[in-house]
Design a protein around this motif. Structure first.
Motif, PDB file in Angstrom:
ATOM      1  N   GLY A  19       0.823  -1.210   0.000  1.00 24.73           N
ATOM      2  CA  GLY A  19       0.000   0.000   0.000  1.00 24.73           C
ATOM      3  C   GLY A  19       0.855   1.257   0.000  1.00 24.73           C
ATOM      4  N   ALA A  20       1.906   1.272   0.835  1.00 27.17           N
ATOM      5  CA  ALA A  20       2.804   2.427   0.851  1.00 27.17           C
ATOM      6  C   ALA A  20       3.440   2.586  -0.529  1.00 27.17           C
ATOM      7  N   GLY A  21       3.781   1.452  -1.149  1.00 17.70           N
ATOM      8  CA  GLY A  21       4.328   1.487  -2.509  1.00 17.70           C
ATOM      9  C   GLY A  21       3.332   2.112  -3.477  1.00 17.70           C
ATOM     10  N   LEU A  22       2.062   1.760  -3.328  1.00 14.79           N
ATOM     11  CA  LEU A  22       1.037   2.333  -4.211  1.00 14.79           C
ATOM     12  C   LEU A  22       0.926   3.845  -3.987  1.00 14.79           C
ATOM     13  N   GLY A  23       1.089   4.274  -2.753  1.00 14.05           N
ATOM     14  CA  GLY A  23       1.104   5.718  -2.461  1.00 14.05           C
ATOM     15  C   GLY A  23       2.225   6.409  -3.221  1.00 14.05           C
ATOM     16  N   VAL A  25       3.505   5.352  -5.949  1.00 13.71           N
ATOM     17  CA  VAL A  25       3.135   5.334  -7.370  1.00 13.71           C
ATOM     18  C   VAL A  25       2.205   6.508  -7.712  1.00 13.71           C
ATOM     19  N   THR A  26       1.291   6.876  -6.801  1.00 11.53           N
ATOM     20  CA  THR A  26       0.412   8.026  -7.095  1.00 11.53           C
ATOM     21  C   THR A  26       1.249   9.311  -7.180  1.00 11.53           C
ATOM     22  N   ILE A  27       2.290   9.416  -6.335  1.00 13.60           N
ATOM     23  CA  ILE A  27       3.160  10.592  -6.365  1.00 13.60           C
ATOM     24  C   ILE A  27       3.937  10.630  -7.691  1.00 13.60           C
ATOM     25  N   LEU A  28       4.464   9.468  -8.086  1.00 15.02           N
ATOM     26  CA  LEU A  28       5.161   9.362  -9.379  1.00 15.02           C
ATOM     27  C   LEU A  28       4.233   9.725 -10.532  1.00 15.02           C
ATOM     28  N   ALA A  29       2.977   9.251 -10.443  1.00 15.26           N
ATOM     29  CA  ALA A  29       2.003   9.532 -11.503  1.00 15.26           C
ATOM     30  C   ALA A  29       1.771  11.033 -11.618  1.00 15.26           C
ATOM     31  N   LEU A  30       1.695  11.719 -10.476  1.00 15.00           N
ATOM     32  CA  LEU A  30       1.503  13.177 -10.505  1.00 15.00           C
ATOM     33  C   LEU A  30       2.704  13.852 -11.176  1.00 15.00           C
ATOM     34  N   LEU A  42      -3.826  11.056 -11.971  1.00 11.42           N
ATOM     35  CA  LEU A  42      -3.223  10.079 -11.066  1.00 11.42           C
ATOM     36  C   LEU A  42      -3.484   8.670 -11.605  1.00 11.42           C
ATOM     37  N   LEU A  43      -4.097   7.805 -10.819  1.00 10.89           N
ATOM     38  CA  LEU A  43      -4.338   6.440 -11.286  1.00 10.89           C
ATOM     39  C   LEU A  43      -5.734   6.321 -11.874  1.00 10.89           C
TER      40      LEU A  43
ATOM     41  N   ILE B   9       3.911   3.548 -14.979  1.00  9.58           N
ATOM     42  CA  ILE B   9       3.029   3.759 -13.821  1.00  9.58           C
ATOM     43  C   ILE B   9       2.100   2.554 -13.642  1.00  9.58           C
ATOM     44  N   LEU B  16       2.038  -4.214  -7.796  1.00 10.74           N
ATOM     45  CA  LEU B  16       1.627  -4.110  -6.385  1.00 10.74           C
ATOM     46  C   LEU B  16       0.249  -4.733  -6.145  1.00 10.74           C
ATOM     47  N   PHE B  42      -4.290  -2.071   2.551  1.00  9.96           N
ATOM     48  CA  PHE B  42      -3.637  -1.674   1.310  1.00  9.96           C
ATOM     49  C   PHE B  42      -4.094  -0.272   0.885  1.00  9.96           C
ATOM     50  N   SER B  45      -3.020   2.555   3.520  1.00 14.28           N
ATOM     51  CA  SER B  45      -1.580   2.834   3.455  1.00 14.28           C
ATOM     52  C   SER B  45      -1.268   3.690   2.232  1.00 14.28           C
ATOM     53  N   ALA B  46      -1.890   3.346   1.107  1.00 13.26           N
ATOM     54  CA  ALA B  46      -1.666   4.117  -0.120  1.00 13.26           C
ATOM     55  C   ALA B  46      -2.146   5.558   0.061  1.00 13.26           C
ATOM     56  N   GLY B  50       0.367   8.624  -0.185  1.00  8.39           N
ATOM     57  CA  GLY B  50       0.063   9.448  -1.353  1.00  8.39           C
ATOM     58  C   GLY B  50      -0.305  10.877  -0.985  1.00  8.39           C
TER      59      GLY B  50
END
Lengths: 180, 184
Positions: A19-23, A25-30, A42-43, B9, B16, B42, B45-46, B50
């Motif tokens: 989940g932290a990784g997905l967070g 990824v949203t920052i990278l997407a921005l 974003l996603l 992306i 994940l 999940f 946490s995201a 984020g």
């Protein structure tokens, strides 16, 4: 290094880590979409299916407002991203050795619904169609609305999540009854 | 770059989704039965990671603006209610269907993607008759919670993070208690 490779190969990660990784990824997407697109995004997943089906929609109804001007056909950012999602699932499954051609999910499904492939496939088709339609009404799916809306603190996300959990719980109650 | 970036992306996202178990029927359904809270852990946490990163980038001016999802009470709620039925009914979701297709799941590749496309087609064809009618019921606003209640965004983020961490703590305690009870 070996530890890192072993982690990449493990079939299941802690949901907190993933989940932290997905967070991230949203920052990278921005960052990436801001650099490359006229407006950042974003996603998302549900929008891609709309772009993909738009040619069919226009063939059936050439003047359709939605497929003509709102979600026109094309290999959009969303469509490419969905291709990436498929590839990500493929590589992760290959790395962890869980790739397998299969027609049915794990045993929890067969315990409740039985071993019929036709039954599974009909239910998946109807559920997928319903939730894609619902994502259209809501303005996005779990990724395009719940995650992408939530990280910017849009109320829309939290209203959607509340609705999703409320009906999800009721649906599971009805399906599982005594086994709930 | 405009081709590679979205694929990249999406790749990380799909990777994940598979690693967190979101491509499996029981993982998605069991969050609604409170027997496996992976989906919630999940997602939350995201959200925490984020929101901190995104507000940091925008507040420091590294990124000029962020995309704000439109809030429309009726549409968001009605959409969420219908969405949950599909999600709990078959244990599927829009992005996990694509990620799970990469795992060799034929029920995702054929009826899953087929159903998504059918739903998208039906939505587009009924856009004026259904969506625009529902949209008329109330007004739409592109706003964020800190502006809506007029407080600093970092206060909202700090509060959200604290509540999430507390919830995680309670969840892990409850899981441990249940495991101990089963062993006893």
């Amino acid at each position: 290094m070996n530890k890192f490779v072993a982690y990449l190969k493990s079939p299941e990660w802690s949901p907190y880590v993933a989940g932290a990784g997905l967070g991230v990824v949203t920052i990278l997407a921005l960052l990436l979409s801001n650099a490359l697109l006229p407006a950042p995004q974003l996603l998302g997943a549900s929008g891609a299916y709309e772009n993909l089906v738009a040619p069919v929609g226009l063939a059936l109804d050439p003047n359709n407002l939605y497929f003509k001007s709102i979600m026109p056909p094309g290999i959009t950012w969303a469509v490419l991203s969905l291709v990436g999602v498929f590839l990500g699932g493929l590589v992760s499954a290959r790395l962890s050795g869980t790739f397998k051609w299969r027609k049915l999910p794990d045993k929890q499904w067969t315990e409740i619904f039985g071993p019929s492939v036709a039954k599974r496939w009909i239910i998946v088709f109807l559920a997928a169609a319903l939730l894609e339609y619902a994502a259209g009404i809501a303005g996005g799916c779990t990724s395009g609305l719940a995650i992408s809306g939530g990280v910017v603190l849009a109320p829309a996300s939290f209203i959607f999540i509340a609705g999703m959990f409320a009906s999800g719980i009721v649906t599971a109650l009805i399906i599982y009854r005594k086994k709930y | 770059m405009t081709i590679i970036a979205p694929i990249f992306i999406g790749f990380l996202f799909g990777f994940l989704l598979h690693k967190s178990g979101m491509t499996r029927y029981h993982k998605i359904v069991n969050v609604f039965r409170f027997t496996d809270m992976t989906v919630l852990k999940f997602m939350l946490s995201a959200l925490v990671v984020g929101m901190i990163g995104i507000y940091f980038l925008v507040n420091t001016g590294l990124v000029p603006n962020m995309p704000i999802t439109a809030t429309h009470l009726v549409r968001n709620l009605l959409g969420g209610l219908l969405f949950g039925v599909g999600m709990a009914g078959a244990g599927v979701c829009a992005a996990p269907v694509a990620a799970g297709s990469g795992e060799g799941r034929l029920d995702y590749i054929i009826p899953g993607i087929g159903g998504m496309l059918a739903g998208a087609l039906l939505f587009g064809l009924t856009y004026q008759a259904v969506y625009l009618q529902i949209n008329k019921l109330t007004t739409e606003a592109r706003l964020v919670i800190p502006d809506a209640i007029d407080v600093n965004a970092w206060l909202v983020i700090a509060l959200f993070t604290a509540v999430t961490l507390l919830l995680f703590y309670i969840l892990e305690r409850a899981i441990k208690l249940r495991r101990n009870q089963l062993e006893a």
